[in-house]
Scaffold this active site. Structure first.
Site, PDB file in Angstrom:
ATOM      1  N   HIS A 225       0.868  -1.186   0.000  1.00 24.80           N
ATOM      2  CA  HIS A 225       0.000   0.000   0.000  1.00 24.80           C
ATOM      3  C   HIS A 225       0.894   1.222   0.000  1.00 24.80           C
ATOM      4  O   HIS A 225       1.826   1.318   0.806  1.00 24.80           O
ATOM      5  CB  HIS A 225      -0.904  -0.001   1.238  1.00 24.80           C
ATOM      6  CG  HIS A 225      -2.082   0.911   1.085  1.00 24.80           C
ATOM      7  ND1 HIS A 225      -1.938   2.280   0.997  1.00 24.80           N
ATOM      8  CD2 HIS A 225      -3.401   0.658   0.954  1.00 24.80           C
ATOM      9  CE1 HIS A 225      -3.141   2.826   0.837  1.00 24.80           C
ATOM     10  NE2 HIS A 225      -4.047   1.865   0.810  1.00 24.80           N
ATOM     11  N   ARG A 272      -2.489   0.492  -7.266  1.00 22.02           N
ATOM     12  CA  ARG A 272      -1.553   0.560  -6.138  1.00 22.02           C
ATOM     13  C   ARG A 272      -0.132   0.178  -6.468  1.00 22.02           C
ATOM     14  O   ARG A 272       0.817   0.751  -5.923  1.00 22.02           O
ATOM     15  CB  ARG A 272      -2.036  -0.392  -5.040  1.00 22.02           C
ATOM     16  CG  ARG A 272      -3.054   0.253  -4.186  1.00 22.02           C
ATOM     17  CD  ARG A 272      -3.454  -0.603  -3.033  1.00 22.02           C
ATOM     18  NE  ARG A 272      -4.658   0.016  -2.503  1.00 22.02           N
ATOM     19  CZ  ARG A 272      -5.531  -0.576  -1.733  1.00 22.02           C
ATOM     20  NH1 ARG A 272      -5.336  -1.835  -1.375  1.00 22.02           N
ATOM     21  NH2 ARG A 272      -6.586   0.066  -1.313  1.00 22.02           N
ATOM     22  N   ARG A 365      -4.319  -6.616  -6.691  1.00 19.01           N
ATOM     23  CA  ARG A 365      -5.742  -6.488  -6.330  1.00 19.01           C
ATOM     24  C   ARG A 365      -6.252  -5.059  -6.535  1.00 19.01           C
ATOM     25  O   ARG A 365      -5.590  -4.098  -6.152  1.00 19.01           O
ATOM     26  CB  ARG A 365      -5.920  -6.885  -4.856  1.00 19.01           C
ATOM     27  CG  ARG A 365      -7.276  -6.588  -4.299  1.00 19.01           C
ATOM     28  CD  ARG A 365      -7.367  -6.995  -2.856  1.00 19.01           C
ATOM     29  NE  ARG A 365      -6.529  -6.226  -1.982  1.00 19.01           N
ATOM     30  CZ  ARG A 365      -6.931  -5.182  -1.268  1.00 19.01           C
ATOM     31  NH1 ARG A 365      -8.175  -4.744  -1.359  1.00 19.01           N
ATOM     32  NH2 ARG A 365      -6.101  -4.552  -0.456  1.00 19.01           N
TER      33      ARG A 365
END
Ligand SMILES: Cc1cc2nc3c(=O)[nH]c(=O)nc-3n(C[C@H](O)[C@H](O)[C@H](O)COP(=O)(O)OP(=O)(O)OC[C@H]3O[C@@H](n4cnc5c(N)ncnc54)[C@H](O)[C@@H]3O)c2cc1C
Length: 491
Positions: A225, A272, A365
């Site tokens: 992240h 991300r 993801r």
């Protein structure tokens, strides 16, 4: 009729426990009430095509683009189509999702072409969902929930998983006969130095499934992240939700220049992996990265109370000052290979949520697709477990998790994992970490060392960059900017 056993009380395990009714369920978990899970830490919310003019096809397109098209197509289509009903089901159960006069109040996060994130309590979505699910599970007469239990092994007979071995808080080991077993034990962030994951996300469930011979999938795909608060001593590192950037916050360098300018058409809301790599490189070059949320000053308390609380506890005022950020290990796309109902390759063993890999997330993801997957896959696995045999025979063999590393062993392991399996990898670094772990007396025989070895080998076996797996010494995927290879290989 024998119990089905579920290990883990995050969103996946709790949803599975409810869906298995009327089959008797034994639920085992570390911690109490599900609040020590990653699920309870989730901020942004759940992605679902419920907004006006949105549709599951558009959600699917964003999922494929974020996942570098490595996604399993059927798994993605099934997930995005199930998303609106999953949100309705949670709301009917009592999750207080935020609404405005027109319906759901939707947030926007990286990789999404539009606002699509349903949330609760502003940025307190995970805790709101876990509380409601845990209450429902505690009220359900078919579920017996044993809290503060630790998974230690699996019992096997004729190639079928027929029991779980677990230890209570007092160290007492017990074997529970199981018509079927579901692993819902979450991710692996605790194996890394810088992580947003809670301490319980240590990969024990994944390690045990692999030790038992279950097939794994995509182990090398790890998501970092971009905007964990840069407080190096903190475990876990506090997260500053991507929804802040969705609402207008900007990533800046020391001089105030936007860090994502010219990097990707979606700028600060690029997927991300792309944002994390940009920040990782900027930090490696000696710069600092800042999240400027000052434009949201008026909205922080009402819409981002979790972030406001994180900052207040550290004496930071996001309404007036930029926040120091750095990437941190956040989510494991890979895991135990499963089919659409959560069946692993071992008869009697199921997996759902972050520990599992159906291929739905591909190589990276899409934001807020994991709570969604935990709900949908957890419920499907729970329903499939209803059909487990009424009775199974006693275990003839057992597979044990084995010796765990000490905390000082883990400190060394995390250093090697951070160095070798970060946002950028190369063969030399991966081999060095494998050699160091194999030569380390404390780690070589530990289950954490063995699991780390599997991840490192998987990353070595994919010499081509794809999504979150970026090989400095390999062929770059088209969307990934070129890597300064000289610096990377000297790491
Ligand atoms: C800070 C943070 C913010 C996030 N924000 C979002 C978001 O906004 N939207 C989104 O979609 N995703 C988000 N995610 C990711 C998402 O929260 C997780 O991927 C998801 O909740 C995983 O659910 P799970 O049920 O599979 O695992 P978890 O929620 O991690 O639950 C695992 C359970 O297994 C138990 N357990 C683990 N090992 C053992 C063992 N050996 N024995 C017994 N019990 C065990 C744990 O105690 C826990 O109860 C976020 C993650 C983090 C860390």
């Amino acid at each position: 009729m024998q119990d089905v056993v579920i290990v883990g009380a995050g969103v996946a395990g709790l949803c599975a426990a409810l869906a298995a009714a009327p089959r008797p369920v034994l639920l085992l978990s570390r911690g109490r009430d599900g609040v020590e899970s990653a699920s309870a830490l989730a901020q942004g919310g759940i992605a679902a095509a419920v907004g006006e003019g949105d549709d599951p096809q558009a959600h699917a397109a964003d999922t494929f683009a974020a996942g570098a098209h490595h996604n399993e197509v059927a798994a993605v289509m099934s997930l995005v189509q199930a998303a609106p009903a999953a949100v309705e089901w949670l709301a009917a159960l009592g999750v207080p999702f935020d609404r405005d006069g027109r319906g759901w109040r939707l947030g926007r996060e990286g990789g999404h072409g539009r606002a699509r994130i349903v949330h609760a309590g502003g940025d307190g979505s995970g805790l709101a969902i876990v509380r409601v699910l845990a209450r429902a599970v505690k009220a359900a007469s078919h579920v017996r929930w044993l809290e503060d239990w630790e998974l230690r092994g699996l019992g096997v007979r004729d190639g079928r998983v027929v029991a779980v071995r677990a230890r209570d808080a007092g160290g007492h080991l017990q074997e529970f006969r199981a018509a079927a077993v579901l692993l819902a034990t979450g991710g692996i962030g605790a194996l890394f130095g810088a992580t947003t994951n809670p301490p319980g996300a240590d990969g024990a469930g994944l390690a045990l499934a692999l030790a038992a011979g279950a097939a794994a999938r995509d182990l090398e795909f790890l998501q970092f992240h971009p905007t964990a608060l840069a407080v190096p001593e903190a475990r876990p590192r506090p997260l500053l939700t991507e929804a802040l950037r969705g609402a207008g916050a900007v990533l800046r360098d020391d001089e105030g220049r936007p860090l994502m300018a010219g990097q990707h058409p979606l700028g600060d809301l690029a997927p991300r992996d792309i944002v994390a790599r940009r920040l990782f490189r900027h930090l490696r070059e000696g710069g600092r990265c800042w999240l400027d949320a000052t434009a949201l000053a008026e909205r922080l308390a009402a819409e981002f109370p979790t972030v406001a609380g994180i900052c207040a506890r550290r004496g930071l005022d996001p309404a007036r000052q930029w926040l120091p950020v750095a990437p941190a290990m956040h989510y494991h796309m890979g895991g135990v290979a499963v089919d659409a109902d959560g069946r692993t390759t071992l008869p009697g063993l199921f997996a759902a949520g972050e520990v599992a890999c159906s291929g739905v997330h591909g190589a990276n993801r899409l934001a807020s697709n994991s709570l969604l997957e935990a709900v949908v896959a957890g419920r499907r696995a729970g329903a499939a477990m209803r059909a487990a045999p009424a009775r199974v025979a006693a275990a003839a063999d057992s597979v044990e998790l084995g010796v765990g590393a000490t905390s000082s062993d883990l400190t060394r392991l995390r250093r090697w994992m951070d160095a070798a399996l970060g946002p950028e990898r190369d063969a030399a670094g991966l081999r060095r970490a494998l050699t160091c772990i194999a030569a380390d007396v404390g780690l070589a025989g530990s289950w954490q060392g063995r699991l780390a070895g599997r991840l490192l080998e998987a990353a070595l076996a994919r010499p081509v960059s794809l999504g979150a797996h970026f090989r400095c010494d390999g062929i770059s995927s088209p969307e990934a900017p070129a890597c300064p290879a000289s610096r990377a290989s000297s790491r």
